[in-house]
Design a protein around this motif. Structure first.
Motif: not given
Ligand SMILES: Nc1ncnc2c1ncn2[C@@H]1O[C@H](COP(=O)(O)OP(=O)(O)OP(=O)(O)O)[C@@H](O)[C@H]1O
Ligand SMILES: [Mg+2]
Length: 272
Positions: A48-49, A188-195, A213-216, A219-225
């Motif tokens: 949940t984002a 975090l940078g791009v690769a670390q964010t990915r991880q 919790i995210s402002h990005n 990221d939200v649309f990539e990971v959240a249900d």
């Protein structure tokens, strides 16, 4: 703390039942009301984002769930039972773990020592290093973490992403049911964010309920249900991610409303 109910006898809620529900939660600091009638539902196996502008009340909300700022009124329901959280220990006992943005890892200790800090295993009077090391390794393996060279590495030698990984693994080690992550990718940078995003996903896929919790928005649309948007301390929406697009979420964050979703216009316009 007041009496916390026992876990259900089988230890598990039925499939699909929420891990956490907030019902009409209010919280003020002095004369300033920060959370207004907050309803939130968080499910096992889902991310949940929690989104909202600066000052919307996100950190206050997670601190309420973590028992740091007990709620003034409203109900906190954990695995179907109403609970009263008066301190972080109450939350930890239920299986609620928070990974704060500053991470609270000790630089001068290694990965294993950090993961067991304050909860060390002992054999008689000495620390059971072998068992702690094995458990740390097993947890990292379970989460498919492969970037750490050694669990005996000092945390001061880790990258930002690796530190975040250790903090999350620490939460998992303690058999948490709900893991709350306050902006884990902010620095975090791009690769670390990915991880870290991969790890957040795996947390949910291994059955945890996750609040992220995210402002990005990427990221939200990539990971959240699900997405829960806070606007001036009110929940503007708490919906499955596939029911909203990025523009709508931004509108919910900045205006409290988007189309049919959101806070009643009178409340949103008054800005209270
Ligand atoms: N301990 C406190 N005492 C008084 N007011 C507080 C306290 N903690 C937070 N607030 C106020 O509550 C409001 C919400 O703050 P909060 O930190 O929860 O926002 P946030 O959504 O986490 O913001 P950000 O995205 O900037 O982290 C703010 O107006 C803040 O000033
Ligand atoms: Mg905050």
């Amino acid at each position: 703390m007041s009496v916390l109910p026992d876990r259900p006898s089988d230890g598990h809620p039925g499939p699909g039942s929420p891990t956490l529900e907030l019902r009409g939660v209010n919280k003020s600091f002095g004369a300033v009301q920060v959370l207004h009638d907050v309803h939130l539902t968080v499910y096992p196996g889902q991310v949940t984002a929690l989104v909202g502008d600066n000052g919307a009340g996100k950190s206050t909300l997670i601190k309420a769930i973590a028992g740091i700022h007990p709620v003034d009124s409203g109900e906190v329901v954990f695995e179907g039972r109403r609970v009263h959280l008066h301190g972080p220990r109450d939350a930890a006992r239920l299986g609620i773990e928070v990974v704060y943005q500053d991470l609270a890892l000790a630089d001068n200790l290694d990965v294993v020592q950090n993961m067991f800090l304050g909860r060390e295993r002992k054999r008689g009077v000495v620390l059971d290093e072998a068992s702690m090391e094995q458990a740390a390794r097993d947890t990292l393996t379970k989460l498919s973490v492969r970037t750490l060279k050694s669990v005996r590495q000092l945390v001061s030698s880790l990258s930002g992403g690796q530190r975040q990984t250790v903090a999350i693994a620490k939460a998992v080690l303690w058999e948490s049911k709900l893991v709350i992550l306050d902006e884990p990718t902010a620095a975090l940078g791009v690769a670390q964010t990915r991880q870290v995003l991969d790890l957040v996903r795996r947390l949910a896929d291994t059955g945890h309920a996750v609040i992220f919790i995210s402002h990005n928005m990427v990221d939200v649309f990539e990971v959240a249900d699900r997405v829960a948007a806070l606007y001036l301390g009110r929940i503007a929406a708490d919906v499955p991610v596939d029911q909203v697009d990025r523009a709508q979420v931004v509108e919910l964050i900045t205006a409290g409303r988007s189309g049919d979703l959101g806070i009643e216009p009178t409340v949103a316009e008054a800005g209270v």
